[in-house]
Design a protein around this motif. Structure first.
Motif, mmCIF file in Angstrom:
data_model
loop_
_atom_site.group_PDB
_atom_site.id
_atom_site.type_symbol
_atom_site.label_atom_id
_atom_site.label_comp_id
_atom_site.label_asym_id
_atom_site.label_seq_id
_atom_site.Cartn_x
_atom_site.Cartn_y
_atom_site.Cartn_z
ATOM 1 N N ASN A 58 -5.925 52.130 31.927
ATOM 2 C CA ASN A 58 -6.005 52.882 30.781
ATOM 3 C C ASN A 58 -6.804 52.345 29.874
ATOM 4 N N PHE A 59 -7.665 50.630 29.941
ATOM 5 C CA PHE A 59 -8.324 49.697 29.080
ATOM 6 C C PHE A 59 -9.042 49.265 29.484
ATOM 7 N N VAL A 60 -10.544 49.334 29.717
ATOM 8 C CA VAL A 60 -11.275 48.475 30.101
ATOM 9 C C VAL A 60 -11.694 46.719 29.299
ATOM 10 N N ASN A 61 -11.018 45.513 29.185
ATOM 11 C CA ASN A 61 -10.728 44.995 28.092
ATOM 12 C C ASN A 61 -12.089 43.956 28.734
ATOM 13 N N GLN A 62 -12.331 43.550 29.644
ATOM 14 C CA GLN A 62 -13.842 42.814 30.054
ATOM 15 C C GLN A 62 -13.422 42.790 31.444
ATOM 16 N N ILE A 63 -15.346 42.584 32.067
ATOM 17 C CA ILE A 63 -15.483 42.967 32.998
ATOM 18 C C ILE A 63 -16.217 42.059 33.746
ATOM 19 N N VAL A 64 -16.316 40.785 34.912
ATOM 20 C CA VAL A 64 -17.140 39.618 34.850
ATOM 21 C C VAL A 64 -17.322 39.242 36.637
ATOM 22 N N LYS A 65 -18.247 39.157 36.479
ATOM 23 C CA LYS A 65 -19.011 38.385 38.681
ATOM 24 C C LYS A 65 -18.311 38.236 38.883
ATOM 25 N N ASN A 66 -17.382 38.433 40.285
ATOM 26 C CA ASN A 66 -17.218 37.174 41.107
ATOM 27 C C ASN A 66 -17.971 36.995 42.250
ATOM 28 N N SER A 67 -18.679 37.516 42.517
ATOM 29 C CA SER A 67 -19.484 37.493 43.962
ATOM 30 C C SER A 67 -20.102 38.710 44.242
ATOM 31 N N LYS A 99 -5.481 41.143 25.713
ATOM 32 C CA LYS A 99 -6.757 40.894 24.363
ATOM 33 C C LYS A 99 -7.268 40.366 25.208
ATOM 34 N N VAL A 100 -8.106 40.011 26.586
ATOM 35 C CA VAL A 100 -8.783 39.297 26.582
ATOM 36 C C VAL A 100 -10.242 39.726 26.333
ATOM 37 N N LYS A 101 -10.772 39.133 25.519
ATOM 38 C CA LYS A 101 -12.118 39.875 24.521
ATOM 39 C C LYS A 101 -13.244 39.361 25.681
ATOM 40 N N ARG A 102 -13.022 37.519 26.300
ATOM 41 C CA ARG A 102 -14.850 37.225 26.822
ATOM 42 C C ARG A 102 -14.194 36.659 28.353
ATOM 43 N N CYS A 103 -14.904 36.695 28.783
ATOM 44 C CA CYS A 103 -14.892 36.103 30.527
ATOM 45 C C CYS A 103 -15.826 35.504 30.698
ATOM 46 N N LEU A 104 -15.821 33.871 31.936
ATOM 47 C CA LEU A 104 -17.236 33.817 32.497
ATOM 48 C C LEU A 104 -16.651 33.258 33.361
ATOM 49 N N ILE A 105 -17.195 33.165 34.218
ATOM 50 C CA ILE A 105 -16.994 31.720 35.912
ATOM 51 C C ILE A 105 -18.104 30.644 35.704
ATOM 52 N N ASP A 106 -17.289 29.258 35.655
ATOM 53 C CA ASP A 106 -18.657 28.639 35.844
ATOM 54 C C ASP A 106 -19.229 27.829 36.881
ATOM 55 N N LYS A 107 -19.785 27.360 37.881
ATOM 56 C CA LYS A 107 -20.516 26.882 38.574
ATOM 57 C C LYS A 107 -18.988 26.607 39.454
ATOM 58 N N SER A 108 -18.226 25.733 38.907
ATOM 59 C CA SER A 108 -17.077 25.544 40.331
ATOM 60 C C SER A 108 -15.578 26.292 40.525
ATOM 61 N N GLY A 109 -16.387 27.400 39.805
ATOM 62 C CA GLY A 109 -15.579 28.481 40.169
ATOM 63 C C GLY A 109 -14.105 28.801 39.226
ATOM 64 N N ILE A 110 -14.503 28.321 37.948
ATOM 65 C CA ILE A 110 -13.298 28.513 37.450
ATOM 66 C C ILE A 110 -13.565 29.667 36.698
ATOM 67 N N ILE A 131 -4.168 32.523 41.223
ATOM 68 C CA ILE A 131 -4.593 32.307 40.404
ATOM 69 C C ILE A 131 -3.425 31.197 39.062
ATOM 70 N N SER A 132 -3.763 30.453 38.773
ATOM 71 C CA SER A 132 -2.885 29.574 37.617
ATOM 72 C C SER A 132 -3.454 29.510 36.489
ATOM 73 N N LEU A 133 -2.101 29.276 35.767
ATOM 74 C CA LEU A 133 -2.878 29.052 34.857
ATOM 75 C C LEU A 133 -3.042 27.603 33.339
ATOM 76 N N SER A 134 -3.518 27.413 33.186
ATOM 77 C CA SER A 134 -3.258 26.359 31.938
ATOM 78 C C SER A 134 -3.773 26.097 30.917
#
Length: 280
Positions: A58-67, A99-110, A131-134
């Motif tokens: 019901n609300f798109v907070n963020q989109i980030v390309k995976n592949s 409340k996720v406002k920004r996302c990024l996938i780094d070169k290691s896939g995190i 996934i796991s959270l830390s």
């Protein structure tokens, strides 16, 4: 299903930007995802080809390309994997993500998720349970995050409601460096210049657009000169760089576009998408 050109329903705001396979994805406050063609700027609604999209989200907070085949989508409380080619929308089992406002996938896939008030979340993709959270916070000088970027030196830049922080060895939990030139700014976007790696484009909301030189630590304000009416001013929010080097910034009047990162701009008017604005 054939994609058709679309107008947004009333009282619908634009929430986020991402690039996917050469075109732009725009999330909306009603859970829809729009696709904007880079060349023609035609707009299509992907809800037509992703079954159950608006029923589940019901609300798109963020989109980030995976592949090349898929992207992650964050709604108000959940995370999904979207595969347009296979026309699948898969909910990822996670602790509550809000409340996720920004996302990024780094070169290691995190995947790094910046939140509104809960700091930075590190998401490590796994096959099972995926996934796991830390560690949520890395001693940031603010907890409400609006921008995340990893540069060519593997430095992590984090922008937010009270400035800009830099981690020079973020994978080993380094202490952030505060960039004092932006202590009084809200940083919404950080984009590295293609022609000079020392230059970063910084979108600062009502303070406009600036270029930051990390070597000289100098800030140059960019004069946009979009409107003849001086009472009208752009609020620079979410920004991305396309694969061909074009820059796109969401604003209160539409998409601000810089071709190949030059200091020349044009505005894709929101009249084409029913007069709606990006929200912070």
């Amino acid at each position: 299903t054939t994609l058709t050109n679309v107008k947004l329903p009333g009282k619908n705001n634009l929430t986020c930007l991402a690039e996917y396979n050469g075109y732009l994805l725009v999330g909306t406050s009603s859970g829809e995802i729009l696709r904007i063609e880079n060349e023609t700027k035609d707009i299509y609604n992907l809800s037509k080809i992703l079954p159950g999209l608006t029923n589940k989200i019901n609300f798109v907070n963020q989109i980030v390309k995976n592949s090349k085949e898929s992207f992650y989508l964050f709604s108000k409380n959940n995370m999904f994997l979207c595969d347009i080619d296979q026309r699948k929308l898969i909910k990822i089992q996670t602790p509550k993500l809000s409340k996720v406002k920004r996302c990024l996938i780094d070169k290691s896939g995190i995947l790094w998720a910046g939140t509104n008030g809960a700091g930075l979340i590190k998401i490590v993709p796994k096959q099972d349970p995926f996934i796991s959270l830390s560690h949520k916070n890395h001693d940031l000088s603010f907890s409400s995050i609006r921008a995340i970027y990893v540069d060519e030196k593997n430095n992590l830049w984090v922008g937010g409601l009270r400035g800009l922080n830099l981690f020079k060895d973020y994978q080993h939990k380094s202490t952030p460096i505060i960039i004092p030139e932006f202590n009084n700014s809200v940083v919404y976007s950080i984009i590295q210049d293609d022609n000079n790696n020392e230059i970063f484009w910084i979108a600062r909301g009502r303070a406009g657009l600036a270029k930051y030189n990390r070597e000289t630590r100098s800030v140059k304000k960019i004069e946009l000169n979009i409107f003849s009416n001086t009472a009208m001013s752009l609020v620079l929010l979410k920004g991305i760089k396309s694969e061909n080097g074009d820059l796109f910034f969401g604003t209160n009047y539409g998409l601000l576009i810089s071709i190949k990162g030059e200091e020349k701009f044009k505005l894709l008017s929101l009249d084409k998408i029913d007069g709606h604005k990006f929200i912070k």
